[in-house]
Structures are given as structure tokens and as C-alpha cells.
Design a protein around this motif. Structure first.
Motif, PDB file in Angstrom:
ATOM      1  N   PHE A 172       2.460 -12.936  24.324  1.00 23.32           N
ATOM      2  CA  PHE A 172       1.231 -12.223  23.966  1.00 23.32           C
ATOM      3  C   PHE A 172       1.356 -10.781  24.457  1.00 23.32           C
ATOM      4  O   PHE A 172       1.991 -10.525  25.487  1.00 23.32           O
ATOM      5  N   SER A 173       0.702  -9.849  23.745  1.00 18.97           N
ATOM      6  CA  SER A 173       0.724  -8.463  24.229  1.00 18.97           C
ATOM      7  C   SER A 173      -0.574  -7.759  23.875  1.00 18.97           C
ATOM      8  O   SER A 173      -1.316  -8.184  22.969  1.00 18.97           O
ATOM      9  N   THR A 174      -0.837  -6.694  24.625  1.00 21.29           N
ATOM     10  CA  THR A 174      -2.014  -5.870  24.355  1.00 21.29           C
ATOM     11  C   THR A 174      -1.786  -4.459  24.906  1.00 21.29           C
ATOM     12  O   THR A 174      -1.038  -4.274  25.873  1.00 21.29           O
ATOM     13  N   GLY A 175      -2.462  -3.501  24.295  1.00 23.19           N
ATOM     14  CA  GLY A 175      -2.453  -2.144  24.820  1.00 23.19           C
ATOM     15  C   GLY A 175      -3.661  -1.867  25.686  1.00 23.19           C
ATOM     16  O   GLY A 175      -3.779  -0.804  26.301  1.00 23.19           O
ATOM     17  N   ASP A 176      -4.599  -2.830  25.743  1.00 19.31           N
ATOM     18  CA  ASP A 176      -5.851  -2.633  26.481  1.00 19.31           C
ATOM     19  C   ASP A 176      -6.359  -3.989  26.959  1.00 19.31           C
ATOM     20  O   ASP A 176      -6.967  -4.738  26.187  1.00 19.31           O
ATOM     21  N   ILE A 177      -6.110  -4.305  28.216  1.00 18.20           N
ATOM     22  CA  ILE A 177      -6.480  -5.631  28.723  1.00 18.20           C
ATOM     23  C   ILE A 177      -7.979  -5.743  28.992  1.00 18.20           C
ATOM     24  O   ILE A 177      -8.527  -6.843  29.065  1.00 18.20           O
ATOM     25  N   GLU A 178      -8.656  -4.597  29.112  1.00 22.31           N
ATOM     26  CA  GLU A 178     -10.095  -4.635  29.414  1.00 22.31           C
ATOM     27  C   GLU A 178     -10.921  -5.025  28.179  1.00 22.31           C
ATOM     28  O   GLU A 178     -11.735  -5.924  28.246  1.00 22.31           O
ATOM     29  N   THR A 179     -10.707  -4.329  27.066  1.00 18.37           N
ATOM     30  CA  THR A 179     -11.554  -4.554  25.893  1.00 18.37           C
ATOM     31  C   THR A 179     -10.764  -4.824  24.620  1.00 18.37           C
ATOM     32  O   THR A 179     -11.348  -5.117  23.576  1.00 18.37           O
ATOM     33  N   GLY A 180      -9.438  -4.718  24.678  1.00 18.27           N
ATOM     34  CA  GLY A 180      -8.623  -4.843  23.465  1.00 18.27           C
ATOM     35  C   GLY A 180      -8.382  -6.289  23.074  1.00 18.27           C
ATOM     36  O   GLY A 180      -8.775  -7.232  23.771  1.00 18.27           O
ATOM     37  N   THR A 181      -7.733  -6.470  21.938  1.00 16.63           N
ATOM     38  CA  THR A 181      -7.376  -7.827  21.509  1.00 16.63           C
ATOM     39  C   THR A 181      -5.951  -8.120  21.941  1.00 16.63           C
ATOM     40  O   THR A 181      -5.140  -7.215  22.172  1.00 16.63           O
ATOM     41  N   LEU A 182      -5.672  -9.414  22.035  1.00 16.96           N
ATOM     42  CA  LEU A 182      -4.351  -9.875  22.450  1.00 16.96           C
ATOM     43  C   LEU A 182      -3.596 -10.287  21.185  1.00 16.96           C
ATOM     44  O   LEU A 182      -4.122 -11.060  20.387  1.00 16.96           O
ATOM     45  N   THR A 183      -2.391  -9.767  21.014  1.00 13.66           N
ATOM     46  CA  THR A 183      -1.568 -10.190  19.868  1.00 13.66           C
ATOM     47  C   THR A 183      -0.724 -11.384  20.271  1.00 13.66           C
ATOM     48  O   THR A 183      -0.059 -11.349  21.307  1.00 13.66           O
ATOM     49  N   ASP A 184      -0.759 -12.449  19.463  1.00 10.70           N
ATOM     50  CA  ASP A 184       0.104 -13.610  19.682  1.00 10.70           C
ATOM     51  C   ASP A 184       1.349 -13.417  18.823  1.00 10.70           C
ATOM     52  O   ASP A 184       1.264 -13.398  17.592  1.00 10.70           O
ATOM     53  N   HIS A 185       2.512 -13.268  19.479  1.00  8.78           N
ATOM     54  CA  HIS A 185       3.755 -13.035  18.734  1.00  8.78           C
ATOM     55  C   HIS A 185       4.400 -14.334  18.272  1.00  8.78           C
ATOM     56  O   HIS A 185       5.533 -14.316  17.773  1.00  8.78           O
ATOM     57  N   GLY A 186       3.720 -15.446  18.484  1.00  4.75           N
ATOM     58  CA  GLY A 186       4.212 -16.719  17.962  1.00  4.75           C
ATOM     59  C   GLY A 186       5.281 -17.343  18.843  1.00  4.75           C
ATOM     60  O   GLY A 186       5.529 -16.906  19.971  1.00  4.75           O
ATOM     61  N   VAL A 187       5.942 -18.376  18.324  1.00  2.00           N
ATOM     62  CA  VAL A 187       6.970 -19.087  19.099  1.00  2.00           C
ATOM     63  C   VAL A 187       8.203 -18.195  19.214  1.00  2.00           C
ATOM     64  O   VAL A 187       8.748 -17.739  18.203  1.00  2.00           O
ATOM     65  N   VAL A 188       8.633 -17.940  20.461  1.00  2.00           N
ATOM     66  CA  VAL A 188       9.765 -17.035  20.675  1.00  2.00           C
ATOM     67  C   VAL A 188      10.987 -17.752  21.235  1.00  2.00           C
ATOM     68  O   VAL A 188      12.084 -17.194  21.272  1.00  2.00           O
ATOM     69  N   LEU A 189      10.798 -18.990  21.696  1.00  4.92           N
ATOM     70  CA  LEU A 189      11.924 -19.813  22.154  1.00  4.92           C
ATOM     71  C   LEU A 189      11.446 -21.260  22.101  1.00  4.92           C
ATOM     72  O   LEU A 189      10.315 -21.560  22.493  1.00  4.92           O
ATOM     73  N   ASP A 190      12.322 -22.147  21.626  1.00  3.99           N
ATOM     74  CA  ASP A 190      11.957 -23.560  21.430  1.00  3.99           C
ATOM     75  C   ASP A 190      13.091 -24.418  21.997  1.00  3.99           C
ATOM     76  O   ASP A 190      14.271 -24.089  21.794  1.00  3.99           O
ATOM     77  N   THR A 191      12.742 -25.517  22.646  1.00  3.22           N
ATOM     78  CA  THR A 191      13.803 -26.369  23.235  1.00  3.22           C
ATOM     79  C   THR A 191      14.789 -26.869  22.167  1.00  3.22           C
ATOM     80  O   THR A 191      15.954 -27.084  22.490  1.00  3.22           O
ATOM     81  N   LYS A 192      14.333 -26.989  20.938  1.00  3.08           N
ATOM     82  CA  LYS A 192      15.259 -27.508  19.915  1.00  3.08           C
ATOM     83  C   LYS A 192      16.417 -26.527  19.665  1.00  3.08           C
ATOM     84  O   LYS A 192      17.456 -26.915  19.131  1.00  3.08           O
ATOM     85  N   ASP A 193      16.260 -25.268  20.100  1.00  9.91           N
ATOM     86  CA  ASP A 193      17.314 -24.271  19.905  1.00  9.91           C
ATOM     87  C   ASP A 193      18.162 -24.039  21.159  1.00  9.91           C
ATOM     88  O   ASP A 193      19.023 -23.157  21.173  1.00  9.91           O
ATOM     89  N   ILE A 194      17.890 -24.816  22.208  1.00  8.24           N
ATOM     90  CA  ILE A 194      18.630 -24.631  23.459  1.00  8.24           C
ATOM     91  C   ILE A 194      19.664 -25.753  23.562  1.00  8.24           C
ATOM     92  O   ILE A 194      19.305 -26.925  23.707  1.00  8.24           O
ATOM     93  N   PRO A 195      20.971 -25.408  23.489  1.00  7.65           N
ATOM     94  CA  PRO A 195      22.000 -26.443  23.368  1.00  7.65           C
ATOM     95  C   PRO A 195      22.010 -27.458  24.510  1.00  7.65           C
ATOM     96  O   PRO A 195      22.345 -28.616  24.297  1.00  7.65           O
ATOM     97  N   TRP A 196      21.618 -27.051  25.724  1.00  8.79           N
ATOM     98  CA  TRP A 196      21.749 -27.951  26.882  1.00  8.79           C
ATOM     99  C   TRP A 196      20.420 -28.641  27.218  1.00  8.79           C
ATOM    100  O   TRP A 196      20.312 -29.341  28.220  1.00  8.79           O
ATOM    101  N   ALA A 197      19.433 -28.512  26.327  1.00 11.81           N
ATOM    102  CA  ALA A 197      18.068 -28.961  26.648  1.00 11.81           C
ATOM    103  C   ALA A 197      17.952 -30.470  26.827  1.00 11.81           C
ATOM    104  O   ALA A 197      18.453 -31.249  26.009  1.00 11.81           O
ATOM    105  N   GLY A 198      17.241 -30.842  27.900  1.00 12.67           N
ATOM    106  CA  GLY A 198      16.703 -32.176  28.040  1.00 12.67           C
ATOM    107  C   GLY A 198      15.219 -32.087  27.715  1.00 12.67           C
ATOM    108  O   GLY A 198      14.832 -32.112  26.561  1.00 12.67           O
ATOM    109  N   ARG A 199      14.404 -31.855  28.755  1.00 16.76           N
ATOM    110  CA  ARG A 199      12.952 -31.780  28.523  1.00 16.76           C
ATOM    111  C   ARG A 199      12.290 -30.820  29.527  1.00 16.76           C
ATOM    112  O   ARG A 199      12.898 -30.419  30.503  1.00 16.76           O
ATOM    113  N   GLN A 200      11.052 -30.469  29.253  1.00 18.27           N
ATOM    114  CA  GLN A 200      10.141 -29.745  30.143  1.00 18.27           C
ATOM    115  C   GLN A 200      10.490 -28.263  30.378  1.00 18.27           C
ATOM    116  O   GLN A 200      11.171 -27.904  31.334  1.00 18.27           O
ATOM    117  N   LEU A 201       9.967 -27.451  29.487  1.00 18.07           N
ATOM    118  CA  LEU A 201      10.130 -25.998  29.571  1.00 18.07           C
ATOM    119  C   LEU A 201       8.989 -25.449  30.426  1.00 18.07           C
ATOM    120  O   LEU A 201       7.868 -25.315  29.946  1.00 18.07           O
TER     121      LEU A 201
END
Ligand code: FUB
Length: 325
Positions: free
Chosen positions: A54-83
């Protein structure tokens, strides 16, 4: 902003790491979800699978942008569980995300994923950091040198290690013995490995004695964070099973750090976890609680509140609103 406000009302986000990159504030939380796994002391119910940014230019009154999924366990070759809780650092225009994840043997390791922008997406390295263990990485940048603080008790597995070696089985000290310390380690120039053996982070009381394992309302449990204020290093952390955020002050990144007090009293929910950051001339405490989910400890919501210092550099404590049970 004198009262805390919720940041992502339509989803469950926790464990914020927060940084200012290129004049904009970026939040890197854990992404809680309902997995149906029963609650236990091992934290199996914290079964997270991806991260949003998430990001914002104004934490007091601005809106928060959700940049969506940026990393997923299904893309991590050594993944077991619990990120679990991650952190991000910037070096030479690249962004490095450090994340704890259980491998296929159910052992927590710390991995690295790289992006060209602070909002990702982050591409994971094929293997975890050599010699890494436990959870909750937090990064300090100091004149071009990067340090990682890490470690967490119980489900975070820190009690399974001594002197950076795995023990045959978990060992807790006696109540009057020094507490199990978190760790700090310098990162390699390429940001992908440890540059040295991790060292213990020692927290002293005002008399100069290390806090003991039995001192459960003050000793380290999990959730390292470090920030600079007026030339001092403020190391803050959760006391876990006593549900406080506390802080200690030191003169250099390796410590030792001298215990100062509580910065956030217990919140509603079991875990408490935070980031402290200065943005546009004000200091903020980002944290989470389980009020919106009706107290379900594994469904936590992101919050922010302004943080104030006293003239002597101590922090004015904030009421979390929980009972600490
Ligand atoms: O979110 C899972 C774990 O709960 C984190 O890694 C801990 O710090 C605690 O908040």
C-alpha cells in the motif's frame, strides 16, 4: 492525527513494515486470511499466502493505494507454508523484500525477493538466505550498510537455535537467566546473503544487567523494529505473551540497548506488531489489532496513530485498548 485510524477497512492486514521511498509512504503488511486452522501456540492459524503493498502521499487525509498482490508463495520455489512479517530496503534503485516463510521441512527461513519499484512486484530468489532462521526481519540502513534484525519465540522457532546453530530440541532459559535475544546481522553488498555471523541483540535494564527470561513484561519475544531519533538507535519489539510493545535505546546498530518502557499497551488480539516512521515532519506508529474481526486473533487490521516524544527523547506511551489477557 491524535486518534488511531484503521487503514484497510475491507481486508485483514497486519505486521506493518513502513518506509518512505521517493517522498511517498509505503506499507508492507502481512495479509491475514481465514484458513480454518485451529488456534495454537505454534501460530499455525497464521497461514498467510501472499503480500500486498500500500502507498500514499498523505497519511493524514489522503487515500491509500493498494498495489495488489506483489509476492505469492506459489511463486517461491522453496515454499512450505506461512508467509509472516516482511520488510523492504532500497539500495541503488532496487528494492529488496525480506520475508520469513517455512520451507518444505517446516523450518522458518528468511528469503529475498527483488523489485525495480517500491510497489513491486517482487521476484523471489531461488533459495532462502544461507544460515537464516526464525522470523520477523527488520532492516536498518546506516550510511550504505544494511543490518537485519530478526527472531521470534514459540511459533517463530528462535528457541531452537543457540550461537546460530540448530539445537536437538527447543530450549528455554530458566527464569533468572538472560532472555533469548533477537539477532542482528550485516547484509552482504549484493543484499542477498548475511555478511557475517548473526549477533545477539542484548537489552539491558537501567542497572546494566541483561533482561532475564522470566522478565516477561519487558524481554524480547518477536517483532523487531529499529529507527533513528536524534542520533540514537531506538530498538522496539513485542513482548509476545504479555502483549506489549516496548523499546530500548542504544548508541550503535549492534547495541547493547537500554530498556526504556512500553510504547503501546496491549491491543485487542494476541499479537502486537508495529513500525515507527517519520513522514512529512511527524512521527507515526503503525500497528494492528483485532477489533474489526471481533477479536479473532488471526484476522488483524492495520492502524496508524501519531507518536510523540518527550523533550528527553522518551516516547509517550499509547493505549492499545486491550486487556492483555
Ligand atoms: O503474523 C504472524 C506473526 O504474528 C508475526 O510474524 C509476529 O510478529 C506476530 O505478529
Amino acid at each position: 492525527m491524535k486518534t488511531a485510524k484503521y487503514l484497510v477497512p475491507n481486508d485483514y492486514m497486519a505486521d506493518p513494515a513502513v518506509h518512505v521511498f521517493n517522498g511517498r509512504l509505503y506499507i508492507y503488511p502481512s495479509h491475514d486470511r481465514e484458513s480454518g486452522i485451529p488456534e495454537n501456540d505454534n501460530g499455525d492459524h497464521f497461514d498467510m499466502k501472499d503480500y500486498h503493498v500500500f502507498s500514499t502521499g498523505d497519511i493524514e487525509t489522503g487515500t491509500l493505494t493498494d498495489h495488489g498482490v506483489v509476492l505469492d508463495t506459489k511463486d517461491i520455489p522453496w515454499a512450505g507454508r506461512q508467509l509472516w512479517d516482511c520488510d523492504v530496503a532500497c539500495k541503488d534503485g532496487k528494492y529488496y523484500m525480506y520475508f520469513p516463510l517455512k520451507d518444505k521441512n517446516d523450518i522458518f527461513r528468511i528469503g529475498v525477493a527483488i523489485a525495480g519499484k517500491p510497489e513491486g512486484p517482487f521476484i523471489p530468489q531461488p533459495d532462502p538466505i544461507r544460515g537464516s532462521y526464525s522470523i520477523d526481519p527488520a532492516i536498518l540502513e546506516e550510511n550504505g550498510t544494511y543490518y537485519m534484525y530478526f527472531g521470534g519465540l514459540w511459533g517463530g522457532q528462535l528457541q531452537r537455535y543457540r550461537d546460530n546453530k540448530a539445537l536437538e530440541s527447543a530450549e528455554f532459559p530458566a527464569g533468572d537467566e538472560p532472555a533469548i535475544p533477537s539477532r542482528v546481522v550485516k547484509l552482504s553488498q549484493d543484499m542477498l546473503q548475511f555478511a557475517e555471523e548473526p549477533r545477539p541483540v542484548i537489552i539491558l535494564d537501567k542497572a546494566g544487567k541483561p533482561l532475564t527470561h522470566g522478565d516477561s513484561t519487558r524481554r524480547y519475544f518477536e517483532a523487531s523494529w529499529i529507527h533513528n531519533y536524534q542520533g540514537k538507535y531506538y530498538y522496539s519489539y513485542s513482548t509476545g505473551d504479555t502483549h506489549r510493545l516496548c523499546y530500548a535505546i542504544g548508541d550503535n546498530p549492534y547495541g547493547p540497548f537500554t530498556y526504556q518502557g512500553v510504547l503501546l499497551t496491549p491491543v485487542v488480539g494476541w499479537t502486537t506488531h508495529h513500525a515507527i516512521v517519520e513522514f512529512k515532519g511527524k512521527w507515526y506508529l503503525f500497528h494492528h489489532d483485532s477489533v474489526p474481526s471481533g477479536g479473532q486473533t488471526w484476522l488483524r487490521s492495520l492502524k496508524v496513530v501519531e507518536l510523540e516524544y518527550n523533550p528527553d527523547g522518551t516516547i509517550q506511551p499509547i493505549e492499545g485498548g486491550g486487556t492483555g489477557d
